[in-house]
Design an enzyme around this catalytic site. Structure first.
Site, PDB file in Angstrom:
ATOM      1  N   ARG A 116       0.828  -1.211   0.000  1.00 44.68           N
ATOM      2  CA  ARG A 116       0.000   0.000   0.000  1.00 44.68           C
ATOM      3  C   ARG A 116       0.863   1.261   0.000  1.00 44.68           C
ATOM      4  O   ARG A 116       1.877   1.333   0.714  1.00 44.68           O
ATOM      5  CB  ARG A 116      -0.940   0.016   1.210  1.00 44.68           C
ATOM      6  CG  ARG A 116      -1.938  -1.093   1.165  1.00 44.68           C
ATOM      7  CD  ARG A 116      -3.134  -0.910   2.090  1.00 44.68           C
ATOM      8  NE  ARG A 116      -3.909  -2.136   2.081  1.00 44.68           N
ATOM      9  CZ  ARG A 116      -4.726  -2.508   1.101  1.00 44.68           C
ATOM     10  NH1 ARG A 116      -4.896  -1.722   0.060  1.00 44.68           N
ATOM     11  NH2 ARG A 116      -5.375  -3.661   1.149  1.00 44.68           N
ATOM     12  N   ASP A 117       0.427   2.241  -0.807  1.00 39.81           N
ATOM     13  CA  ASP A 117       1.102   3.534  -0.839  1.00 39.81           C
ATOM     14  C   ASP A 117       0.916   4.216   0.514  1.00 39.81           C
ATOM     15  O   ASP A 117      -0.154   4.187   1.110  1.00 39.81           O
ATOM     16  CB  ASP A 117       0.536   4.407  -1.967  1.00 39.81           C
ATOM     17  CG  ASP A 117       1.448   5.580  -2.288  1.00 39.81           C
ATOM     18  OD1 ASP A 117       2.047   5.581  -3.379  1.00 39.81           O
ATOM     19  OD2 ASP A 117       1.555   6.498  -1.445  1.00 39.81           O
ATOM     20  N   ILE A 118       1.990   4.842   0.981  1.00 41.88           N
ATOM     21  CA  ILE A 118       1.977   5.472   2.308  1.00 41.88           C
ATOM     22  C   ILE A 118       1.123   6.746   2.310  1.00 41.88           C
ATOM     23  O   ILE A 118       0.667   7.193   3.375  1.00 41.88           O
ATOM     24  CB  ILE A 118       3.421   5.752   2.760  1.00 41.88           C
ATOM     25  CG1 ILE A 118       3.531   5.833   4.266  1.00 41.88           C
ATOM     26  CG2 ILE A 118       3.995   6.985   2.090  1.00 41.88           C
ATOM     27  CD1 ILE A 118       4.970   5.798   4.769  1.00 41.88           C
ATOM     28  N   ASN A 131       4.515   6.675 -13.417  1.00 42.17           N
ATOM     29  CA  ASN A 131       5.249   7.929 -13.580  1.00 42.17           C
ATOM     30  C   ASN A 131       6.688   7.583 -13.942  1.00 42.17           C
ATOM     31  O   ASN A 131       7.325   6.761 -13.265  1.00 42.17           O
ATOM     32  CB  ASN A 131       5.203   8.740 -12.283  1.00 42.17           C
ATOM     33  CG  ASN A 131       3.792   9.156 -11.911  1.00 42.17           C
ATOM     34  OD1 ASN A 131       2.979   9.444 -12.781  1.00 42.17           O
ATOM     35  ND2 ASN A 131       3.501   9.178 -10.624  1.00 42.17           N
ATOM     36  N   GLU A 136       9.079  10.239  -8.464  1.00 44.38           N
ATOM     37  CA  GLU A 136       9.832  10.704  -7.292  1.00 44.38           C
ATOM     38  C   GLU A 136      10.729   9.624  -6.713  1.00 44.38           C
ATOM     39  O   GLU A 136      11.769   9.934  -6.136  1.00 44.38           O
ATOM     40  CB  GLU A 136       8.871  11.234  -6.232  1.00 44.38           C
ATOM     41  CG  GLU A 136       8.181  12.529  -6.690  1.00 44.38           C
ATOM     42  CD  GLU A 136       7.301  13.142  -5.624  1.00 44.38           C
ATOM     43  OE1 GLU A 136       6.985  12.436  -4.643  1.00 44.38           O
ATOM     44  OE2 GLU A 136       6.932  14.318  -5.794  1.00 44.38           O
ATOM     45  N   VAL A 137      10.305   8.376  -6.811  1.00 38.35           N
ATOM     46  CA  VAL A 137      11.110   7.266  -6.291  1.00 38.35           C
ATOM     47  C   VAL A 137      11.708   6.517  -7.475  1.00 38.35           C
ATOM     48  O   VAL A 137      10.983   6.012  -8.342  1.00 38.35           O
ATOM     49  CB  VAL A 137      10.265   6.311  -5.419  1.00 38.35           C
ATOM     50  CG1 VAL A 137      11.104   5.119  -4.971  1.00 38.35           C
ATOM     51  CG2 VAL A 137       9.686   7.049  -4.215  1.00 38.35           C
ATOM     52  N   HIS A 169       7.819   1.466 -10.414  1.00 33.29           N
ATOM     53  CA  HIS A 169       6.617   1.088  -9.666  1.00 33.29           C
ATOM     54  C   HIS A 169       5.383   1.439 -10.477  1.00 33.29           C
ATOM     55  O   HIS A 169       5.347   2.463 -11.162  1.00 33.29           O
ATOM     56  CB  HIS A 169       6.568   1.759  -8.292  1.00 33.29           C
ATOM     57  CG  HIS A 169       6.782   3.240  -8.302  1.00 33.29           C
ATOM     58  ND1 HIS A 169       8.028   3.806  -8.442  1.00 33.29           N
ATOM     59  CD2 HIS A 169       5.912   4.266  -8.227  1.00 33.29           C
ATOM     60  CE1 HIS A 169       7.921   5.130  -8.430  1.00 33.29           C
ATOM     61  NE2 HIS A 169       6.634   5.437  -8.315  1.00 33.29           N
ATOM     62  N   HIS A 226       1.405   2.289 -10.051  1.00 34.88           N
ATOM     63  CA  HIS A 226       0.350   2.659  -9.097  1.00 34.88           C
ATOM     64  C   HIS A 226      -0.951   1.992  -9.546  1.00 34.88           C
ATOM     65  O   HIS A 226      -1.384   2.188 -10.689  1.00 34.88           O
ATOM     66  CB  HIS A 226       0.110   4.168  -9.100  1.00 34.88           C
ATOM     67  CG  HIS A 226       1.256   5.013  -8.647  1.00 34.88           C
ATOM     68  ND1 HIS A 226       1.297   5.615  -7.399  1.00 34.88           N
ATOM     69  CD2 HIS A 226       2.395   5.392  -9.277  1.00 34.88           C
ATOM     70  CE1 HIS A 226       2.412   6.330  -7.294  1.00 34.88           C
ATOM     71  NE2 HIS A 226       3.103   6.214  -8.415  1.00 34.88           N
TER      72      HIS A 226
END
Ligand code: AMP
Length: 111
Positions: free
Chosen positions: A28-30, A83, A91-92, A96, A98
């Site tokens: 899960r995304d934080i 992304n 950003e990371v 990944h 989403h």
């Protein structure tokens, strides 16, 4: 390597895991942007979709994302976002996907 998602994959940083197989991990995304917001990553480091050349890994990531959406009960539909790079808003720097759903997400692209 100082990569936060590698550390999550290694269990060095806690995460709420929802699925994993040999090649992929989903957690899960934080900072969820929808009622259901899960990230699907390759367990081995790959900076972004730009560097993806392995069709097997590509299939594993997509299959994991679809499995997560089903398990999350996203019967009304869902969205997959990757992304990529700075213009893409990444950003990371660990590839990944989403998986977002659980509410109407609206249209991203005008027709
Ligand atoms: P992106 O902008 O596509 O690179 O998205 C990175 C995502 O990682 C953001 O939605 C963050 O909320 C998420 N994120 C960052 N750190 C963590 C973490 N430790 N656990 C779960 N999600 C995270």
């Amino acid at each position: 390597m100082d990569c936060i998602f590698c550390k999550i994959a290694a269990g060095e940083i806690p995460s709420e895991r929802v699925f994993e197989d040999e090649l992929t991990l989903a957690f899960r995304d934080i900072q969820p942007q929808a009622p259901s917001h899960v990230l699907v990553i390759p367990k081995t480091h790959l900076a972004s979709l730009d560097g993806l050349e392995d069709p097997g890994l590509a299939g594993a990531l997509l299959t994991a994302a679809a499995r997560v959406a089903r398990d999350e009960g996203l019967d009304g539909g869902w969205r997959l976002i990757a992304n990529t790079g700075s213009d893409g808003g990444q950003e990371v720097d660990h590839l990944h996907l989403h998986v977002l759903g659980g509410r109407p997400l609206g249209r991203m692209l005008s027709s």
